[in-house]
Motif scaffolding. Sequence first.
Motif, PDB file in Angstrom:
ATOM      1  N   UNK A 177      14.162 -42.881-102.393  1.00  0.00           N
ATOM      2  CA  UNK A 177      14.734 -42.504-103.698  1.00  0.00           C
ATOM      3  C   UNK A 177      16.037 -43.193-103.544  1.00  0.00           C
ATOM      4  N   UNK A 178      16.336 -43.762-104.897  1.00  0.00           N
ATOM      5  CA  UNK A 178      17.888 -44.452-105.031  1.00  0.00           C
ATOM      6  C   UNK A 178      18.376 -43.854-106.586  1.00  0.00           C
ATOM      7  N   UNK A 179      19.667 -43.327-106.627  1.00  0.00           N
ATOM      8  CA  UNK A 179      20.399 -42.659-107.508  1.00  0.00           C
ATOM      9  C   UNK A 179      21.699 -43.588-107.893  1.00  0.00           C
ATOM     10  N   UNK A 180      21.820 -43.713-109.011  1.00  0.00           N
ATOM     11  CA  UNK A 180      23.078 -44.491-109.553  1.00  0.00           C
ATOM     12  C   UNK A 180      23.797 -43.436-110.525  1.00  0.00           C
ATOM     13  N   UNK A 181      25.043 -43.737-110.161  1.00  0.00           N
ATOM     14  CA  UNK A 181      25.988 -42.696-111.226  1.00  0.00           C
ATOM     15  C   UNK A 181      27.164 -43.823-111.651  1.00  0.00           C
TER      16      UNK A 181
END
Length: 372
Positions: A177-181
């Motif tokens: 899983x990869x999350x960008x903010x």
Amino acid sequence: TITVPSNNARLGNLVAGKVTVKPEIVPYLALYALPDPGTEVGDTGKSTFTGKQSINDNFYTGRFDQTLGVNDQFHATYLQTASDLVSPDATNFTKQAQKTQRKTASAEETHTFGSNLVNVARIGYNRSVVQSQIPAGVIDPRAADTSLGFVPGGTVGNFQVGSGVTTVTGGLGSIAETDYYYNSYQANEDVTLLRGKHTLKFGGAAEYIQLAIATQNAPGGTFVFGGLKAFETNVPTSFAASFQGPSPRVYLRQWVPGAYIQDDYRLRKNLTLNLGARYEVSTVPAEKYNHLSNLVNLTDTAPRVGGPLYDNSTFKGISPRLGFAWDPFSAGKTSVRGGAGVYDALPLTYQLLLLVVNSAPFFQSGSVAPPS
């Protein structure tokens, strides 16, 4: 449609010869669906499934306009979107979700000082969030079976068979899983001044960027095999996994200031020259907790912890612009336009994602391979 082992291959009857399927491989071989009738060629066949995909999308926007006086006008806009997508993985084993959110707000004030001078000031904010490969449930109950896991406490990880067989990406929670903010704060000001044959435009802008990245990098581990024979006899080419689980979240920070000047010079009644220059720089991205590292020299035995990531060369360049508008017949019906300029591509935070998110010593992984 995916590529799966043929019925004969599942029994060890490969085109290249008979092999004995190792007992420890049998439950992983069984994770592949049976081939559809009439699709088998050699050691593989095709399996078709109908995946259910659901999408939820919301969009909101608004605008406010106000005349503050004879010489002042104000307007503001707001936009918000949110989208959720849930779909099966490549082998119809688990459900994966992707979420995106965006919020944008801006405000602008225009002030007229007289017939020849106008000032426009703007501020803006943009936030984007992208979360991909979020575990959203199981389709096959075996996707939640920890007895099939490659790492302690995990579900079945990623395994790549080879021979054209579709890769099993992993069970529940084992897919990366990869999350960008992303946050962008912007302010700019533009001034237009009329003076004789000159229309002068000049101004400046500043942007402050915040980018946070979080990734798990195949937390369930990855086995790579050199083909069906190696898979069924349990002779992997390699196995890789991270030591400490998810990578620590990285918080990048960067400033991007700039300024410009332009002169639209009416050289003749039928010829206008556009002359200008822009100066824009970007700072070397910093990390909120100094979780950066860099291998300064190829011969170094360990990376240097902390910034800067690179030498900043953006302070050295000014980007000129040159253009023209020509009416060859001076009749106001024909316009020939042209232009040229130097445009810098600044190094920004998004270009550093893969360089900073899995760097030692903040992230460590290992791999093993059979002796050659």
